[in-house]
Structures are given as structure tokens and as C-alpha cells.
Scaffold this active site. Structure first.
Site, PDB file in Angstrom:
ATOM      1  CG  ASP A 150      -2.171   0.864   0.975  1.00 56.56           C
ATOM      2  OD1 ASP A 150      -2.354   1.356  -0.161  1.00 56.56           O
ATOM      3  OD2 ASP A 150      -2.950   1.065   1.929  1.00 56.56           O
TER       4      ASP A 150
ATOM      5  N   GLY B 208       0.459   5.076  -4.656  1.00 56.94           N
ATOM      6  CA  GLY B 208      -0.085   6.337  -5.162  1.00 56.94           C
ATOM      7  C   GLY B 208       0.445   7.518  -4.365  1.00 56.94           C
ATOM      8  NE  ARG B 209      -1.600   6.605   0.734  1.00 59.19           N
ATOM      9  CZ  ARG B 209      -1.775   5.737   1.716  1.00 59.19           C
ATOM     10  NH1 ARG B 209      -1.596   6.121   2.969  1.00 59.19           N
ATOM     11  NH2 ARG B 209      -2.115   4.487   1.434  1.00 59.19           N
ATOM     12  CD1 TRP B 210       7.710   6.317  -2.402  1.00 60.71           C
ATOM     13  CD2 TRP B 210       7.308   6.400  -4.617  1.00 60.71           C
ATOM     14  NE1 TRP B 210       8.921   6.313  -3.054  1.00 60.71           N
ATOM     15  CE2 TRP B 210       8.708   6.375  -4.409  1.00 60.71           C
ATOM     16  CE3 TRP B 210       6.827   6.450  -5.932  1.00 60.71           C
ATOM     17  CZ2 TRP B 210       9.624   6.388  -5.462  1.00 60.71           C
ATOM     18  CZ3 TRP B 210       7.731   6.479  -6.983  1.00 60.71           C
ATOM     19  CH2 TRP B 210       9.118   6.442  -6.743  1.00 60.71           C
TER      20      TRP B 210
ATOM     21  CD  GLU C 103     -13.324  -5.626  -2.527  1.00 65.94           C
ATOM     22  OE1 GLU C 103     -12.131  -5.929  -2.326  1.00 65.94           O
ATOM     23  OE2 GLU C 103     -14.235  -6.476  -2.588  1.00 65.94           O
ATOM     24  CG  ASN C 104      -7.482  -2.523  -5.800  1.00 68.73           C
ATOM     25  OD1 ASN C 104      -6.610  -3.317  -5.470  1.00 68.73           O
ATOM     26  ND2 ASN C 104      -7.801  -1.493  -5.027  1.00 68.73           N
ATOM     27  CD1 TRP C 105     -12.377  -5.882 -10.026  1.00 73.03           C
ATOM     28  CD2 TRP C 105     -11.448  -5.197 -11.950  1.00 73.03           C
ATOM     29  NE1 TRP C 105     -11.678  -6.947 -10.568  1.00 73.03           N
ATOM     30  CE2 TRP C 105     -11.106  -6.555 -11.752  1.00 73.03           C
ATOM     31  CE3 TRP C 105     -10.967  -4.546 -13.098  1.00 73.03           C
ATOM     32  CZ2 TRP C 105     -10.317  -7.277 -12.653  1.00 73.03           C
ATOM     33  CZ3 TRP C 105     -10.182  -5.274 -13.985  1.00 73.03           C
ATOM     34  CH2 TRP C 105      -9.860  -6.615 -13.765  1.00 73.03           C
TER      35      TRP C 105
HETATM   36  C1  IPE Z   1      -5.662  -2.966  -0.616  1.00 71.33           C
HETATM   37  O1  IPE Z   1      -5.229  -1.663  -0.800  1.00 71.33           O
HETATM   38  C2  IPE Z   1      -5.548  -3.749  -1.883  1.00 71.33           C
HETATM   39  C3  IPE Z   1      -4.200  -4.080  -2.286  1.00 71.33           C
HETATM   40  C4  IPE Z   1      -3.118  -3.816  -1.627  1.00 71.33           C
HETATM   41  C5  IPE Z   1      -4.084  -4.770  -3.550  1.00 71.33           C
HETATM   42  P1  IPE Z   1      -6.233  -0.464  -1.158  1.00 71.33           P
HETATM   43  O2  IPE Z   1      -5.398   0.751  -1.224  1.00 71.33           O
HETATM   44  O3  IPE Z   1      -7.022  -0.814  -2.358  1.00 71.33           O
HETATM   45  O4  IPE Z   1      -7.191  -0.472   0.107  1.00 71.33           O
HETATM   46  P2  IPE Z   1      -8.171   0.643   0.701  1.00 71.33           P
HETATM   47  O5  IPE Z   1      -9.075   1.075  -0.418  1.00 71.33           O
HETATM   48  O6  IPE Z   1      -7.318   1.767   1.174  1.00 71.33           O
HETATM   49  O7  IPE Z   1      -8.895  -0.030   1.816  1.00 71.33           O
HETATM   50  C1  IPE Z   2      -1.129  -0.108  -3.528  1.00 69.43           C
HETATM   51  O1  IPE Z   2      -0.965   1.274  -3.591  1.00 69.43           O
HETATM   52  C2  IPE Z   2      -1.305  -0.766  -4.869  1.00 69.43           C
HETATM   53  C3  IPE Z   2      -2.645  -1.302  -5.132  1.00 69.43           C
HETATM   54  C4  IPE Z   2      -3.654  -1.265  -4.325  1.00 69.43           C
HETATM   55  C5  IPE Z   2      -2.863  -1.917  -6.430  1.00 69.43           C
HETATM   56  P1  IPE Z   2      -2.209   2.261  -3.740  1.00 69.43           P
HETATM   57  O2  IPE Z   2      -2.461   2.460  -5.188  1.00 69.43           O
HETATM   58  O3  IPE Z   2      -3.355   1.807  -2.942  1.00 69.43           O
HETATM   59  O4  IPE Z   2      -1.592   3.586  -3.134  1.00 69.43           O
HETATM   60  P2  IPE Z   2      -2.358   4.683  -2.269  1.00 69.43           P
HETATM   61  O5  IPE Z   2      -3.022   3.982  -1.131  1.00 69.43           O
HETATM   62  O6  IPE Z   2      -3.348   5.341  -3.182  1.00 69.43           O
HETATM   63  O7  IPE Z   2      -1.284   5.613  -1.827  1.00 69.43           O
HETATM   64 MG    MG Z   3      -4.053   2.213  -1.078  1.00 67.57          MG
END
Ligand code: IPE
Ligand code: IPE
Ligand code: MG
Length: 245
Positions: free
Chosen positions: A21, A24-26, A68-70
Site C-alpha cells: 500500500d 499512489g501517495r509515494w 474492489e480495485n476495479w
Molecule cells: C488494498 O489496498 C488492496 C491491495 C493492496 C491490492 P487499497 O489501497 O485498495 O485499500 P483501501 O481502499 O485503502 O482499503
Molecule cells: C497499492 O498502492 C497498490 C494497489 C492497491 C494496487 P495504492 O495504489 O493503494 O496507493 P495509495 O493507497 O493510493 O497511496
Molecule cells: Mg491504497
């Protein structure tokens, strides 16, 4: 960093989960697009897998894409799918001559997954299926609730007796060691549908760093914290039992 001191230590987690996780923030904090964070995250993932297997961790479960990432923007999902496609090619090259079994937890029949990803994933599972030293479990299009429902419906159809043992046979992780330890980077403290059945007695660690900057040193620090914990599984430890009057 003294790795040799803990290498192959019996207190090491046997099965570790990582909720990747903060990609995106990185990227955001560096003025980069989210895709750059995912790329840096996947580069770090490759390094960390090597490191952990070399250290003596037998099984790894890596949360790469949740069911849920969809919900994310199409452009981001497409980029992640492209990364998985590349990752599967690379892992094929890297692991073909090694004793690592690769499995995928998640619904590979889902047509939202690009056909290349589905085909390459199945091929990788196939060619590594006879390996025994380590298991690398890539959780792609994975959701814990969905996994439980899948297991329940398969079990009901099989007509088998319902107990923990028969249930576990229908989980993606069947054959893996108990999930000892889960790390979620970026400081978030939730499971987000990651391995709920398997995690009932896992130890957790929530380091603040975002995944792309989570180093081997950070990994050692987290593992050392795990190794110092007193796990009871609802019972008492040996010396606690002795003084139990
Ligand atoms: C959880 O991270 C899913 C994966 C690491 C693949 P998310 O970034 O999608 O989780 P939420 O939305 O913050 O709970
Ligand atoms: C984890 O990083 C990767 C996936 C969930 C696929 P994020 O994309 O969730 O990064 P943040 O949480 O938005 O920083
Ligand atoms: Mg995340």
C-alpha cells in the site's frame, strides 16, 4: 544490518503476507503520476521477494489487486494490468529454474482481466506446480469474502462433511503454511478484504513508509518485531502454565 543473525532462524515467519500500500501517495509526494508509484512498487516487490526467500521465509502471499480495485479509474486499472502482464513474464524467467511454486489467489475466470494476464498466470501456475521449497502466492483480483463464498459453495456441492479441514481444501491457499505475519505499508490499519480466514491468528505490523520506499532494512525491523512477540493462540505459554496455581 545483520541479516546473518536471523537468516533461517526458527522464529522467522513461515508464511508472510504483504498488503502493498501507498504506491499512489509515494508518487504524489514526488510530483509523479500514480503509475510511476505502481512501477516503483513492482520493482521493490521483486527485490523483496528475493530477499525474503533468501532469508528463509517459506511462503509469501502478496496482495497485488483486490476485487474492489476495479473501482479505480480505467486508466489506472489498465496500467496495473499491463504491469501484471510484464511481471508474469519476468517471474517466468526468474523462477523457471528455481524450486518455487507460484499460485494465484483470485478469480482468474473474470473476463475483466486481460486475456494475456489470464493465460500467462495459468501457464506460470502450471510450469511451477511441481516445485516444493517455497510458495509464492500472488493475490490478483482477490477478495476474502468472495473466497469464503467460493469455498462454501464448492463444499456444499461436494457433499463432504463441513469442518475446518474440509473447508480449507477449497481455499486458494490450500497447501500453504499458516499465515503468521502480515505487513501493511503506508500506515493504514485495515485488512481491506485480505485473507480473512487465514489471518485469524496472524500478527500484524503497520509501518508508516509507503511500499516503494520500504527497504530491506525496514523489512528486517518488521520481522524482528514479529520474532519478539508472544503468540498464545488462545492458550498459555509453557512457563505461564507452570505458574498457573
Ligand atoms: C488494498 O489496498 C488492496 C491491495 C493492496 C491490492 P487499497 O489501497 O485498495 O485499500 P483501501 O481502499 O485503502 O482499503
Ligand atoms: C497499492 O498502492 C497498490 C494497489 C492497491 C494496487 P495504492 O495504489 O493503494 O496507493 P495509495 O493507497 O493510493 O497511496
Ligand atoms: Mg491504497
Amino acid at each position: 544490518m545483520n541479516i546473518d543473525k536471523i537468516k533461517n532462524d526458527p522464529r522467522l515467519p513461515k508464511h508472510m503476507g504483504i498488503i502493498i500500500d501507498g504506491n499512489g501517495r509515494w508518487a504524489k509526494s514526488r510530483g509523479l503520476p500514480r503509475s510511476a508509484g505502481h512501477k516503483a512498487g513492482s520493482d521493490n516487490l521483486k527485490k523483496q521477494i528475493e530477499f525474503l526467500f533468501d532469508l528463509g521465509v517459506k511462503n509469501l502471499s502478496l496482495y497485488c489487486f483486490s476485487s474492489e480495485n476495479w473501482k479505480r479509474p480505467e486508466q489506472e486499472v489498465d496500467y496495473l494490468m499491463q504491469l501484471f502482464d510484464e511481471m508474469l513474464d519476468e517471474y517466468k524467467k526468474d523462477y523457471i529454474d528455481r524450486d518455487v511454486k507460484i499460485i494465484i489467489s483470485g478469480d482468474l475466470s473474470d473476463e475483466r482481466l486481460p486475456i494475456n494476464v489470464r493465460t500467462k498466470a495459468k501457464e506460470l501456475i502450471d510450469i511451477t506446480s511441481g516445485k516444493t521449497s517455497n510458495i509464492l502466492n500472488l493475490c490478483i483480483n482477490y477478495g476474502g469474502r468472495q473466497e469464503i463464498l467460493k469455498a462454501v459453495s464448492e463444499l456444499a456441492q461436494s457433499g463432504e462433511e463441513i469442518n475446518e479441514k474440509t473447508f480449507e481444501k477449497h481455499l486458494y491457499t490450500y497447501g500453504m503454511l499458516p499465515l503468521d505475519f502480515i505487513i501493511r505499508t503506508s500506515g493504514e490499519k485495515r485488512s481491506s478484504n485480505f485473507l480473512p480466514w487465514q489471518a485469524t491468528y496472524s500478527e500484524w505490523e503497520y509501518p508508516k513508509k509507503c511500499w516503494p520506499s520500504f527497504s530491506k532494512r525496514d523489512m528486517i525491523k518488521a520481522i524482528k518485531s514479529f520474532m519478539s512477540r508472544n503468540r498464545r493462540f488462545g492458550g498459555l505459554n509453557k512457563n505461564e502454565k507452570k505458574n498457573n496455581n
